[in-house]
Design a protein around this motif. Structure first.
Motif, mmCIF file in Angstrom:
data_model
loop_
_atom_site.group_PDB
_atom_site.id
_atom_site.type_symbol
_atom_site.label_atom_id
_atom_site.label_comp_id
_atom_site.label_asym_id
_atom_site.label_seq_id
_atom_site.Cartn_x
_atom_site.Cartn_y
_atom_site.Cartn_z
ATOM 1 N N UNK A 1 -14.512 -3.591 10.590
ATOM 2 C CA UNK A 1 -14.550 -4.878 9.563
ATOM 3 C C UNK A 1 -13.247 -4.979 8.853
ATOM 4 N N UNK A 2 -12.723 -6.442 8.950
ATOM 5 C CA UNK A 2 -11.418 -6.693 8.087
ATOM 6 C C UNK A 2 -11.838 -6.602 6.452
ATOM 7 N N UNK A 3 -11.085 -6.198 5.764
ATOM 8 C CA UNK A 3 -11.246 -6.125 4.401
ATOM 9 C C UNK A 3 -10.789 -7.371 3.897
ATOM 10 N N UNK A 4 -11.089 -7.768 2.501
ATOM 11 C CA UNK A 4 -10.802 -9.072 1.929
ATOM 12 C C UNK A 4 -9.518 -9.067 1.355
ATOM 13 N N UNK A 5 -8.870 -7.926 1.097
ATOM 14 C CA UNK A 5 -7.743 -7.640 0.430
ATOM 15 C C UNK A 5 -7.019 -6.555 0.971
ATOM 16 N N UNK A 6 -6.072 -6.466 2.000
ATOM 17 C CA UNK A 6 -5.616 -5.248 2.627
ATOM 18 C C UNK A 6 -4.487 -4.600 1.646
ATOM 19 N N UNK A 7 -4.078 -5.298 0.893
ATOM 20 C CA UNK A 7 -3.134 -4.631 -0.235
ATOM 21 C C UNK A 7 -3.731 -3.585 -1.110
ATOM 22 N N UNK A 8 -4.911 -4.308 -1.815
ATOM 23 C CA UNK A 8 -5.760 -3.654 -2.755
ATOM 24 C C UNK A 8 -6.479 -2.397 -1.932
ATOM 25 N N UNK A 9 -6.827 -2.453 -0.440
ATOM 26 C CA UNK A 9 -7.422 -1.551 0.153
ATOM 27 C C UNK A 9 -6.504 -0.313 0.169
ATOM 28 N N UNK A 10 -5.264 -0.446 0.498
ATOM 29 C CA UNK A 10 -4.222 0.262 0.691
ATOM 30 C C UNK A 10 -3.890 1.202 -0.731
ATOM 31 N N UNK A 11 -3.940 0.458 -1.707
ATOM 32 C CA UNK A 11 -3.810 1.190 -3.068
ATOM 33 C C UNK A 11 -4.948 1.902 -3.620
ATOM 34 N N UNK A 12 -6.247 1.494 -3.293
ATOM 35 C CA UNK A 12 -7.575 1.985 -3.428
ATOM 36 C C UNK A 12 -7.521 3.390 -2.802
#
Length: 494
Positions: A268-279
Motif C-alpha cells: 500500500x502506498x503511504x500518504x506521505x513518504x517523507x514522514x513515513x521515512x522519518x517515523x
C-alpha cells in the motif's frame, strides 16, 4: 511475307524477354529471406482478438536497423510500461552506469554527556533502495558514537526534488497501491523489490469470527489501520480487501478471511513518504536504545547550511538498479530517474525538467520526437503515445551505446523462472523457441498491452521488435506472445 514473319518473331521474342524480366524481378522479391516470417506474422494478426484493436508493429534487423516487417508502423499507440526503455536509456546516458543515489544524516547540535542538543536532519537525494535496516545501521553508529538521548527533533528533508508527488496519469483508483506511490526525494522501501513509499500490509486469519491479524512491514505509525475484516470457517470464500482510503492515511481492511487460508498481502502506498521515512527512522533510534525528550517530534523541513554531515548511505549503482527497475517494471524508479535527470541537467528535480532530458536524448540519437508524446516516465498515463517504428528505432540505436549490455541485463527474459531474470516475462513464453531467446519490456494498462525488445532467431540472428496494442475487446497478450514466439522460431534457411 518474310518481313512480316520476322516482325512477328521479333515481337514474340520481345514479349518473352519482357516476361522474363518481370519474372526475374518477382523472383528477387520472393527470395526475401524474411518472407516466411512476414507471412506468419500476417496470419497471426488475423486472430479475432485483433479485430477493432488499434495496433502498431515493427520488426527490424538488429545489425542494420532495416525494417523487415511493418504493420501500421507510424500509428501512435499508448505504450504503457514499454516507455521505460526510453527512461532507462536516457538515464544510463545522462546519469551514467555508476550513478548512485544517497540518503544523508546531519545535525546542527552538539553532544554533551550522551545527549545530542539539536536536531537530526534526514536528507534524501532520491534513493529508492533505503530499507529499515539502513536506518537501524544509522542508529547503531550514533549510539556507538555516544548519542544516548536526543534533545531535539527529527527533520525529514525532501527538497532535493520538487514538491509535486503524483504524475498526471495516476488515477484515483490507483493511488492506494505501490505502483502509484508518491514520488519523494526521501524514501523508504519495505523490502528488496524497492517499492519506495509503500508499506506491506499482511492480513491473516485469527480466531473464528474475530478480525484478521494485521502486520505492517515495516511497522509505522503514520498510517491508521481500520480493521473491518472477519475470520470465518474453512471453506468460506476469501474476500479480503486492503486499500488506503483516497486522500487519507487510513488503511481499510474489509471482507472475510477463512481459517487455514494464507489471507492476503498488499503493498500500500503511504500518504506521505517523507514522514513515513522519518517515523521509521525514529523507531530505529528507539530500538537501538536512543531516548527522546518529551518535546521531540518528527517534522518536514530543510537542512541548515551550517549542519554537519554525520552519516551517509549510498544506493547500488544504476547499472545494478536497472535490474529491479526494468525486470519488475518499477514505476517509482522510473519517476525518480526522471526527476534525477532533471536535477542533473537543468538543476531542477521536476517532471518537466526530467521529461525534457528524455526528449533531448531521443532527439540526440535521431528519433523523431514529433512521434513521441509522454507526460510521465513510467508509462502509467494513457495519454502517452508512440509508434512501433520509433520504439524499435530506439532499441536499434541503443545497441551502439557503450552501456548497451547493462541495458540488456535489465530486460525481462522470457520463461526464465528466477524473479530477477525473468521479471515480468517469467510466466510467459515458457516453452518453445521464445524461452530464453526473447528479451523484452512488457507493458500493460486497462485495454493496453505491449511488448518491445529483442528476439534471437533459430539462425542466431537478433531482431528488434515492437508490438503495441490498445482499445481491444479481448486481451491481445496471446497474440503478442505468438508474434514473439514466431520471431524466435524463424529461420532464413529454406
Amino acid at each position: 511475307m518474310e518481313k512480316l514473319k520476322r516482325k512477328i518473331v521479333c515481337l514474340i521474342v520481345l514479349v518473352m524477354l519482357l516476361g522474363m524480366s518481370g519474372f526475374s524481378s518477382s523472383a528477387v522479391e520472393a527470395a526475401s529471406p524474411y518472407q516466411p516470417l512476414q507471412h506468419s506474422i500476417n496470419k497471426i494478426l488475423t486472430d479475432s482478438r485483433m479485430a477493432g484493436t488499434t495496433s502498431s508493429i515493427t520488426i527490424r534487423n538488429a545489425e542494420t536497423g532495416e525494417a523487415i516487417y511493418e504493420k501500421n508502423a507510424d500509428q501512435l499507440v499508448t505504450p504503457a510500461s514499454t516507455l521505460k526503455v526510453l527512461t532507462a536509456a536516457a538515464a544510463l546516458e545522462t546519469l551514467g552506469e555508476n550513478h548512485r543515489f544517497s540518503t544523508e544524516l546531519y545535525t546542527d547540535g552538539t553532544v554533551a554527556k550522551g545527549t545530542l542538543y539539536g536536531n537530526l536532519y534526514l536528507r534524501g537525494k532520491g534513493d529508492p533502495t533505503v530499507l529499515k535496516k539502513d536506518f537501524d545501521n544509522f542508529a547503531s553508529i550514533l549510539y556507538k558514537r555516544g548519542v544516548k538521548r536526543l534533545a531535539g527533533h527529527i527533520i525529514g528533508d525532501d527538497t532535493w526534488y520538487d514538491a509535486e508527488r503524483l504524475s498526471p496519469g495516476i488515477s484515483r483508483e490507483d493511488e492506494s497501491y505501490y505502483y502509484a506511490a508518491q514520488i519523494s526525494a526521501l524514501n523508504l522501501s519495505p523490502n528488496t523489490d524497492y517499492d519506495a513509499g509503500s508499506v506491506i500490509v499482511d492480513a491473516k486469519p485469527s480466531v473464528l469470527w474475530r478480525p484478521a491479524d494485521i502486520t505492517l512491514t515495516p511497522a509505522t505509525g503514520i498510517v491508521r489501520v481500520i480493521n473491518r475484516s472477519k475470520t470465518v470457517p474453512r471453506g468460506y470464500a476469501n474476500t479480503l480487501k486492503i486499500e488506503r482510503e483516497y486522500g487519507t492515511h487510513k488503511i481499510i481492511i474489509s471482507g472475510h478471511v477463512p481459517i487455514g487460508s494464507i489471507g492476503k498481502k498488499e503493498w500500500i502506498a503511504v500518504s506521505n513518504p517523507t514522514k513515513y521515512a522519518i517515523d521509521v527512522f525514529k523507531k530505529s533510534l528507539a530500538e537501538r536504545g536512543i531516548r527522546f525528550v518529551p518535546t521531540s517530534k518528527i517534522a518536514e523541513g530543510v537542512t541548515p547550511e551550517n549542519a554537519r554531515l554525520l552519516l551517509s548511505k549510498q544506493s547500488m549503482p544504476l547499472k545494478n538498479l536497472v535490474v529491479p527497475f526494468m525486470k519488475l517494471s518499477n514505476n517509482t524508479h522510473a519517476e525518480i530517474l526522471a526527476k534525477e535527470m532533471g536535477k542533473a541537467v537543468y538543476g531542477e528535480g521536476s517532471w518537466d525538467a526530467g521529461l525534457q532530458v528524455m526528449t533531448d536524448y531521443a532527439s540526440s540519437i535521431g528519433l523523431d520526437t514529433g512521434h513521441w508524446s509522454f507526460e510521465d516516465a513510467s508509462g502509467m498515463s494513457h495519454a502517452n503515445k508512440v509508434s512501433s517504428s520509433q520504439m524499435s528505432q530506439l532499441l536499434y540505436a541503443v545497441r551502439s551505446e557503450p552501456w548497451h549490455q547493462t541495458f540488456l541485463t535489465g530486460l525481462p527474459v522470457a520463461g526464465a523462472d528466477k524473479r530477477f531474470v525473468g521479471g515480468t516475462l517469467r510466466y510467459r513464453l515458457t516453452g518453445g523457441a521464445g524461452k530464453g531467446n526473447v528479451l523484452a519490456k512488457t507493458g500493460n494498462l486497462e485495454k493496453v498491452s505491449s511488448l518491445s525488445g529483442y528476439a534471437k532467431t533459430q539462425d542466431g540472428e537478433w531482431l528488434v521488435f515492437t508490438v503495441l496494442t490498445q482499445d481491444y475487446r479481448y486481451s491481445t497478450l496471446p497474440v503478442i506472445d505468438r508474434v514473439a514466439q514466431t520471431i524466435a522460431a524463424s529461420s532464413k534457411k529454406p
